[in-house]
Design a protein around this motif. Structure first.
Motif, mmCIF file in Angstrom:
data_model
loop_
_atom_site.group_PDB
_atom_site.id
_atom_site.type_symbol
_atom_site.label_atom_id
_atom_site.label_comp_id
_atom_site.label_asym_id
_atom_site.label_seq_id
_atom_site.Cartn_x
_atom_site.Cartn_y
_atom_site.Cartn_z
ATOM 1 N N ASP A 126 0.836 -1.212 0.000
ATOM 2 C CA ASP A 126 0.000 0.000 0.000
ATOM 3 C C ASP A 126 0.872 1.264 0.000
ATOM 4 O OD1 ASP A 126 -2.236 1.598 -0.043
ATOM 5 O OD2 ASP A 126 -2.748 1.321 2.068
ATOM 6 N N LYS A 127 1.716 1.353 -1.013
ATOM 7 C CA LYS A 127 2.674 2.446 -1.115
ATOM 8 C C LYS A 127 2.021 3.819 -1.058
ATOM 9 C CE LYS A 127 6.334 4.115 -4.247
ATOM 10 N NZ LYS A 127 7.085 3.809 -5.506
ATOM 11 N N ALA A 128 0.852 3.969 -1.673
ATOM 12 C CA ALA A 128 0.172 5.273 -1.714
ATOM 13 C C ALA A 128 -0.753 5.503 -0.519
ATOM 14 C CB ALA A 128 -0.616 5.406 -3.015
ATOM 15 N N GLU A 129 -0.827 4.507 0.368
ATOM 16 C CA GLU A 129 -1.643 4.613 1.584
ATOM 17 C C GLU A 129 -3.108 4.949 1.262
ATOM 18 O OE1 GLU A 129 0.284 7.380 4.196
ATOM 19 O OE2 GLU A 129 1.983 6.034 4.575
ATOM 20 N N LEU A 130 -3.670 4.169 0.342
ATOM 21 C CA LEU A 130 -5.072 4.365 -0.036
ATOM 22 C C LEU A 130 -6.010 3.409 0.699
ATOM 23 C CD1 LEU A 130 -4.640 4.924 -3.871
ATOM 24 C CD2 LEU A 130 -5.093 6.632 -2.117
ATOM 25 N N GLY A 131 -5.448 2.466 1.453
ATOM 26 C CA GLY A 131 -6.269 1.615 2.295
ATOM 27 C C GLY A 131 -6.612 0.256 1.748
ATOM 28 N N SER A 132 -6.629 0.091 0.437
ATOM 29 C CA SER A 132 -6.965 -1.215 -0.137
ATOM 30 C C SER A 132 -6.469 -1.295 -1.571
ATOM 31 C CB SER A 132 -8.473 -1.462 -0.112
ATOM 32 O OG SER A 132 -9.134 -0.648 -1.058
ATOM 33 N N ALA A 133 -6.337 -2.533 -2.056
ATOM 34 C CA ALA A 133 -5.937 -2.733 -3.451
ATOM 35 C C ALA A 133 -7.023 -2.236 -4.395
ATOM 36 C CB ALA A 133 -5.655 -4.206 -3.704
ATOM 37 N N THR A 134 -8.275 -2.368 -3.983
ATOM 38 C CA THR A 134 -9.387 -1.900 -4.810
ATOM 39 C C THR A 134 -9.316 -0.390 -5.011
ATOM 40 O OG1 THR A 134 -10.783 -3.707 -4.009
ATOM 41 C CG2 THR A 134 -11.891 -1.820 -5.027
ATOM 42 N N ALA A 135 -9.082 0.340 -3.927
ATOM 43 C CA ALA A 135 -8.967 1.798 -4.030
ATOM 44 C C ALA A 135 -7.768 2.190 -4.876
ATOM 45 C CB ALA A 135 -8.852 2.405 -2.634
ATOM 46 N N THR A 136 -6.688 1.435 -4.767
ATOM 47 C CA THR A 136 -5.491 1.717 -5.560
ATOM 48 C C THR A 136 -5.767 1.521 -7.046
ATOM 49 O OG1 THR A 136 -4.061 1.046 -3.722
ATOM 50 C CG2 THR A 136 -3.076 1.107 -5.920
ATOM 51 N N ALA A 137 -6.413 0.414 -7.393
ATOM 52 C CA ALA A 137 -6.736 0.157 -8.798
ATOM 53 C C ALA A 137 -7.655 1.239 -9.346
ATOM 54 C CB ALA A 137 -7.385 -1.217 -8.945
ATOM 55 N N ARG A 138 -8.622 1.648 -8.547
ATOM 56 C CA ARG A 138 -9.544 2.694 -8.985
ATOM 57 C C ARG A 138 -8.789 4.002 -9.250
ATOM 58 N NH1 ARG A 138 -12.663 2.521 -4.893
ATOM 59 N NH2 ARG A 138 -14.055 0.941 -5.774
ATOM 60 N N ARG A 139 -7.867 4.367 -8.356
ATOM 61 C CA ARG A 139 -7.097 5.597 -8.534
ATOM 62 C C ARG A 139 -6.201 5.527 -9.774
ATOM 63 N NH1 ARG A 139 -5.343 9.267 -4.758
ATOM 64 N NH2 ARG A 139 -7.372 8.849 -3.813
ATOM 65 N N ILE A 140 -5.577 4.380 -9.987
ATOM 66 C CA ILE A 140 -4.712 4.213 -11.164
ATOM 67 C C ILE A 140 -5.513 4.408 -12.442
ATOM 68 C CG2 ILE A 140 -3.408 2.497 -12.505
ATOM 69 C CD1 ILE A 140 -2.435 1.370 -9.798
#
Length: 378
Positions: A126-140
Motif C-alpha cells: 500500500d505504497k500510496a496509503e489508499l487503504g486497499s488494493a481496490t482503491a489503488t486500482a480505482r485511482r490508477i
C-alpha cells in the motif's frame, strides 16, 4: 481486498498478496481514435491493408465483426467491409506506455510489464496509503484516463492468474475484484478456454476428455491429470483451485519470444508451409510489437511427421522492425529446406537478441508457472 482476508484460500500459509493486473482497452486502436476524432465510434484496425498485411490491433467497434489481432487484413476487410486501416505508430504507443508505467510507479515498487499495454502490480505494501488494493486500482484507472485520455480495465485479486482473468471480465473500462474467499469459485465458473496459458490445442484436448470448465478440471484427481498432461498436472491442479504462487517480478529481462503451431493434417506442399510460416510470423510479431521488442535473431523450428525436429537460426545486421522483415527472415531460413519429402506437423518461429534487453520484461515469475508447451501462441 482488505488485510485479514482468509489466508487459507490462497493455498499456502504465506500472507495474502494484493495483485492488480491493468490492461489498456484496445490500446493501439484507442490511441488512434483519441488522436483522430474522425475515427471515433468507427471500426478501426491498426496495421497494413495490403493483401499480405496483418491486423496488429482492432477497436471494439471492429471486434463486433470478429476482427482481431494477428488476423490477415484481407480476412478482416471481408468480415467488416467498412473497416478503416491506419498505419501503426509504435514510437507513440511506446511513449504512452512509459507515461502509464510512471503512474504505476507511484503505487507499487514491484511492477511487471507484460507488454506495452498491460502489467501486474504488487500493491501489498500500500505504497500510496489508499487503504486497499481496490482503491489503488480505482485511482490508477482514474489517473490513466485523466493523463492520457485512454481507458484501462483492471483485475484485483490475491494472485497473478486470477487478477489477469478478472481484468478481462468487464472490459472495456471495467474493474473486477476477486478476494481470496471467492477465487476458486470464480475460476471454476469459467470456460477453460479463458485460462491464461491454455491455448486452443490444449483446450481442444481437454474438451475431448470432457473438461470444459474450471469446475470440470477441479473434479479431476492428480492421477488423471498426470496420465493425460504429464508434468503440467500440478500446474493445472492448482489453477483449477485458484492457486498461483508466482510473484510479480520487475527485474526479469526478456530473452526471446515465439510461437508455434501443431497441425491436425501434416503440411506437404511448399505453398501450405509458406502460408503457415506467414501466419506464425504474424502472431509472433504481434507479441513483439506489443512489447516494443526488436530482435536480430530469428529461429525456425520444424517437426516432421516422424517427429524428427530441427531448428535453424539466422541473425541479421539490424533489428527487425516489422512483421514483413520477420517473415522475410523466416522465409530465408525455410527456403533451403524446401521442397520436403516428409510432412510438417509443427512449425515455430522465435525472435531473440533484442535491443535494450535489460529494459524488456517477460510474463514469468517465480514459483509455479505454465509449462512452455501450454504457452503456445496459436
Amino acid at each position: 481486498m482488505k488485510d485479514g482476508d482468509d489466508q487459507a484460500a490462497v493455498g499456502c500459509d504465506a500472507p495474502v498478496r494484493k495483485i492488480i493486473h491493468v490492461d489498456m482497452d484496445a490500446f493501439y486502436a484507442s490511441v488512434e481514435q483519441r488522436d483522430n476524432p474522425a475515427l471515433r465510434g468507427k471500426p478501426v484496425a491498426v496495421g497494413g491493408s495490403s493483401r499480405r498485411g496483418v491486423v496488429a490491433a482492432a477497436s471494439y467497434e471492429a471486434r463486433k465483426f470478429g476482427v482481431r489481432s494477428a488476423m490477415p487484413s484481407i480476412t478482416a476487410k471481408r468480415q467488416c467491409p467498412d473497416l478503416i486501416f491506419v498505419p501503426h505508430r509504435f514510437d507513440v504507443y511506446r511513449d504512452i506506455s512509459h507515461q502509464i508505467r510512471a503512474i504505476f510507479s507511484d503505487y507499487a515498487d514491484e511492477v511487471e510489464p507484460l507488454s506495452l499495454d498491460e502489467a501486474y502490480l504488487d500493491v501489498t505494501q500500500d505504497k500510496a496509503e489508499l487503504g486497499s488494493a481496490t482503491a489503488t486500482a480505482r485511482r490508477i484507472r482514474e489517473r490513466i484516463r485523466a493523463e492520457t485520455g485512454l481507458t484501462a480495465s483492471a483485475g484485483v485479486s490475491y494472485n497473478k492468474f486470477i487478477a489477469k482473468l478478472a481484468s478481462d471480465q468487464n472490459k472495456p473500462d471495467g474493474m473486477t475484484v476477486i478476494p481470496p474467499g471467492r477465487g476458486a469459485a470464480f475460476v471454476q465458473a469459467l470456460s477453460i478456454r479463458r485460462f491464461h496459458g491454455i491455448g486452443p490445442v490444449t483446450a481442444a484436448k481437454m474438451e475431448g476428455l470432457g473438461v470444459y470448465s474450471g469446475a470440470d478440471l477441479a473434479a479431476k484427481d492428480m492421477d488423471w491429470l498426470i496420465r493425460h498432461f504429464g508434468n503440467s498436472a500440478e500446474w493445472l491442479h492448482n489453477l483449477a483451485r485458484g492457486i498461483d504462487h508466482r510473484r510479480v517480478k520487475s527485474d526479469r529481462p526478456l530473452k526471446s519470444l515465439g510461437g508455434e503451431r501443431t497441425f491436425f493434417n501434416d503440411l506437404m506442399t511448399d505453398t501450405e508451409i509458406r502460408e503457415a510460416l506467414a501466419h506464425v510470423c504474424a502472431v509472433v510479431w504481434d507479441r513483439a510489437a506489443k512489447k516494443g521488442a526488436r530482435g536480430r535473431t530469428v529461429t525456425l523450428k520444424l517437426r516432421y511427421d516422424d517427429f524428427r525436429t530441427i531448428t535453424r537460426a539466422k541473425s541479421v545486421p539490424f533489428p527487425i522492425i516489422d512483421g514483413a522483415a520477420l517473415l522475410a527472415a523466416g522465409e530465408a531460413i525455410l527456403a533451403p529446406l524446401l521442397p520436403t519429402e516428409r510432412g510438417i506437423r509443427l512449425l515455430g518461429i522465435t525472435l531473440s537478441k533484442f535491443e535494450g534487453e535489460s529494459e524488456a520484461k517477460d510474463d514469468g515469475g517465480s514459483g509455479t508457472s505454465a509449462p512452455a508447451d501450454l504457452l503456445s501462441l496459436i
